[in-house]
Structures are given as C-alpha cells and as structure tokens.
Design an enzyme around this catalytic site. Structure first.
Site, PDB file in Angstrom:
ATOM      1  N   GLU A  95       8.464  46.187  -6.238  1.00 36.81           N
ATOM      2  CA  GLU A  95       8.401  44.838  -5.651  1.00 36.81           C
ATOM      3  C   GLU A  95       8.510  43.720  -6.693  1.00 36.81           C
ATOM      4  OE1 GLU A  95       5.037  44.451  -3.023  1.00 36.81           O
ATOM      5  OE2 GLU A  95       5.852  45.884  -1.591  1.00 36.81           O
ATOM      6  N   GLU A 115       7.566  52.193   1.498  1.00 36.64           N
ATOM      7  CA  GLU A 115       6.335  51.595   2.019  1.00 36.64           C
ATOM      8  C   GLU A 115       6.607  51.125   3.437  1.00 36.64           C
ATOM      9  OE1 GLU A 115       3.983  48.748  -0.152  1.00 36.64           O
ATOM     10  OE2 GLU A 115       4.575  49.593  -2.104  1.00 36.64           O
TER      11      GLU A 115
END
Length: 519
Positions: A178, A297
C-alpha cells in the site's frame, strides 16, 4: 441481468463453458503483527491449548478447518517499517520496537522462523512481504538469501545457526504494501515505487530465480490515483512481476443494507478495471504475458468504527478492530467469494484479512476460548467444495434497486466442476431482504449426478452473531428442499442467505461392489 418480471431464478450450467482453472491460493488468509492477531491470537504461551512453541492449538485446529491455503505475512502496514532481522535468532536477544503503523509495542517474540514453523503445521504456503517503505533492495535480497539459499553464505549459515538447517523455500513475495497510501511508512509516488519495485524484483531473482512476485496496486478503488497508479507501476515492472495486488474492504453506509448486500458488484467492477489497465500496459509493451491478480486484502470491515491510528496509545497486543460479524456480513463474504471464483481466469491469489481477532473469521479470548465467527462458514465451505474449474454461469434473476449501484441482480451465483471427482458445486446468494426466491439450475449436461451436500446460512434475525457464550448461534444448516429431478436442481433461497450445494456421482450399486474377503 436483472429482470423484475421473473419470479424464479434460472441458471444454466455446461462443463464446456469454463472461466478457468481454480488456483488453490484463492483461499488465502493474512497474519499481520497488528492488534491481537499474533499475540493472544495465534500465539499465547501459557494458554491451556498452547504447545511447547507457544502457539495455540485451538486456533491452529480452526485455521486448518477454515481451509486456508496461503498466508500473507508479516503485513500489511506493519511491514513498511519492519526490520526482519529483529525477529530471528535467540528470542531473549531480540529488540523491542515501536510499531509505527499501529502505535504498538512489538517484542519480536514471533518472527520469521516461528511463523514458518506454524505455517507448516497449518499446511499453508507462506506469502512473504518485504519492506519497501523504509528499506529497499539490500534488505530484500538479504531476507531472501536468509530464507532460500541452502548454505555457504553468511546469511544462509546464520539461518542454520538459528536452528533451521534447510531453506524455507518461500516462493511467493510481495514487493511492499500500500505504498500509495499517506498512512504508510515511506509513501511513494507511482514512479518512485515502480522504479524501486523493478530494481528489487531484479535483485531478488538474482538470488532465487524460481520466485513469484507481486507488485503493489492501489490501496483501494477509491484512491485518487487509482488506475494511474497501476499504469505507471506496471510500465516499470510488467515483465518483472507475476501479479498486481488489489485491496478493498466493504461496509454498510448508514442503514443502506441493500447496497451493502450488493458489495460484490463493486468488487467485480474493481477487478475488471485492474485487468483492463494491466492488459493495456501489456499491449503497449507488446508483451504476450497476461498479468494475473493477487487480491491479497479483502473482507467486510466496519472502518467507520475505527478510531484511527493517531488516536491510539502505545500498547502491546491491544484489541483493535475486532469486528463481530452478523448473518448479513457472512452473506456478503459469501458473495465476495463468488465474485473471486467468477474471475478465476485472472485472480490467482486472494487473502481474506485477517485470520484471527483483527476483522477475522476466528475470535479468541486471552486464556480463554476460540470460536468461529459467522464469516468463517462461507469461507471454509467454499474452500473445501470449490474444486477444479470455475464455470461460466448463465442466469436469469430478478433485480432490485440500490442507492449505490442502481439496479443489481437479486441473486449472484457461480459453480465449479471437478472432472476428476465428477463433482459439481453450486454457490448462490439471495441479496433480497424481503422475500425468498426459488432457484432452478439446468444441470442436464451433468447426467447421472445426484444431490450431495447442501449447506444454507440464513437466520430469521439477519443481525445474529456468534459469541464466546453462544459460539454456534449462527452456522450452516442442511437445505431441506433441494432436489434433482429430470436434470433440474431446484431449491429455495431465503432472504439474505448464502448456500452451497454439491452434485456427486450416485453411490455404487451393491452388485458393483467387491465381495467381502474370505477368511
């Protein structure tokens, strides 16, 4: 497509109409050093169920039952300021650190080798992430040398001195996490990350050319740089990586359960957009490779309830985003799994985040019990029953209006076909809150199959939850009205429900069985 005039859901299945082979790594999970996922989650020395290694056997058993095939580790946000060296060697010599991601005190009692031993017991493939936030190429190549090189170098021999004589042989690696996010340690622009990821990928493959690599995609589809981030990153890494990552979480907004129950519509569009972007880059580069997706995720997460990282005090193993899931949440999770199966041609890896306590299918109490949340059940059953290839599903279903997505299908469904075992599995969700829907599945192209397992997750109280005091309040029940007659599988989907049904070969006729052995 949605059809309000249709009273019955009609589905046609054909073994020749295939999406693609299922990659077993679709049924992955995620263990991050966050909240109580590790400490008092999978690991709790002194717990009545703990082994000599300190890992809870009750959680280990539930993890095996859940059927996870891949486990991503050690983060997540945690990895972006993590020094992997802190978690190897004698435990008593390991430094305690501030975990900047979750404002936690990290003792490093559990590290790489402990996790790998636990993952082997679970029977899951590790998916290791490297720190490309505050570190880079050298730390990544050091880590893969420590893990995968047999012997004869400083780092491989260091591993052996730590009691691990054979290489871990980790094949699946995430190039950071991320890094488009302002919450991330070492946030980068797409150009900065793309260059770093490319150089790290090249160097890691010099150490072990058998590995698979995942480039970081957007943190979610709502990021302002979504799309542009993927395009720029893949310009640098397309020929050096095997997967681009996707992350997204879903929650209701206010009282809008209709849109929440249709969350998989958003996931479907997100996957389509990333695939289109990757294919555009591949075409521009004149590459024949088709990049695949690691959706590493995903879950239901009530982010509106999260107090935010900056409001946390420094603490060890605090309770953090321990959402308690309802029937509605389990049905949404079931529909997200259906969407992942429907994209089996391009989605190779998926990790539900996380495994224990932190937005998880398993909850524990320190010194106490571990139990299955409602979302445990659709995951465990899909992981066990979905085998072989995913099939194209031709369906006619009523539609309903949602504030967020407009008109959507009331029922979402998919199916898998295991030719070797001659087993068909059908998965379906009724998103409607106000009525049941009869379903008819044309299975004439699967002659001679009979009804096998049936599982229905539904409840008169769609907000019912499992708790430590009542851990089996919500669990799948047999679907009593299912039948197969004249090549038609028929059943009824109650409101807000998820179901899984298998069709299997008939039992062998007594005349076909071997006679008992003579004594």
């Amino acid at each position: 497509m949605g059809d309000d005039s249709a009273d019955r859901v009609r589905v046609v299945l054909d073994p020749e109409n295939q999406v693609g082979q299922l990659d077993r790594r679709l049924f992955g999970s995620f263990v991050e050093h966050m909240g109580r996922c590790v400490y008092t989650g999978i690991f709790e020395p002194g717990h009545p169920s703990a082994g000599a290694d300190g890992f809870r056997r009750d959680v280990l058993d539930l993890t095996r039952e859940l059927g996870v095939t891949t486990i991503r580790y050690p983060g997540g946000n945690f990895v972006s300021s993590y020094r992997w060296e802190d978690g190897v060697g004698p435990v008593e010599s390991r430094p305690a650190r501030l975990d900047l991601a979750w404002r936690a005190l990290e003792p490093n009692t559990v590290g790489l080798n402990e996790f790998m031993g636990w993952a082997r017991e679970v029977g899951a493939e590790p998916m290791m992430a490297v720190n490309l936030g505050t570190r880079g190429v050298e730390a990544a190549t050091d880590l893969i040398e420590y893990c995968n090189h047999p012997s004869g170098t400083f780092l491989s021999d260091l591993r052996k001195s730590h009691g691990v004589p054979e290489p871990h042989g980790i094949k699946l690696w995430c190039l950071g996490n991320e890094l488009d996010g302002p919450w991330q340690m070492g946030q980068k622009t797409a150009a900065e990350y793309g260059r770093l990821a490319a150089e790290t990928a090249k160097a890691m493959r010099m150490v072990d050319d058998t590995i698979e690599l995942v480039a970081v995609g957007s943190s979610n589809s709502g990021m302002p740089t979504f799309g542009a981030w993927e395009a720029e990153v893949l310009e640098h890494t397309y020929d050096l990586v095997d997967y681009i990552s996707m992350h997204d979480y879903y929650e209701p907004v206010g009282d809008d359960l209709d849109s929440f129950l249709a969350s998989s519509v958003d996931m479907d569009g997100f996957i389509g957009a990333v695939v289109a972007t990757a294919d555009h880059v591949g075409a521009r580069l004149r590459s024949r490779k088709k990049l695949r997706i690691s959706f590493d995720e995903w879950n239901v997460w009530y982010q509106a309830k999260f107090v935010g990282q900056r409001n946390l005090d420094w603490k060890f193993a605090r309770e953090l985003i321990e959402d308690e899931y309802s029937v509605v949440d389990a049905v949404v999770v079931g529909s997200l799994l259906i969407t992942l199966l429907r994209h089996a041609d391009r989605v190779a890896i998926a990790c539900q985040a996380q495994l224990v306590n932190v937005i998880a299918p398993i909850l524990t109490r320190p010194g106490g019990p571990a139990w299955r949340q409602t979302i445990f059940h659709p995951f465990a059953l899909t992981a066990r029953l979905a085998q072989g290839v995913a099939l194209e599903v031709s369906a006619r279903t009523p539609g309903y209006d949602t504030p967020k997505f407009g008109l959507v299908d009331a029922v979402t469904a998919t199916a898998t076909w295991d030719e070797e075992r001659q087993t068909l599995a059908v998965f379906a969700v009724n998103r409607l809150q106000d009525r049941s829907l009869p379903v008819e599945v044309d299975v004439r192209r699967f002659p001679h199959l009979v009804l096998g397992e049936t599982h229905l997750l539904a409840d008169d109280d769609i907000h019912a939850r499992n708790t430590a005091a009542d851990p089996d309040r919500v669990r799948p029940q047999p679907l009593t009205d299912a039948s197969v007659v004249d090549g038609r599988l028929r059943f009824v989907l109650p409101p807000v429900s998820w179901t899984a049904i298998t069709l299997v070969p008939p039992p062998a006729h007594p005349a076909q069985t071997a006679p008992p052995a003579q004594t």
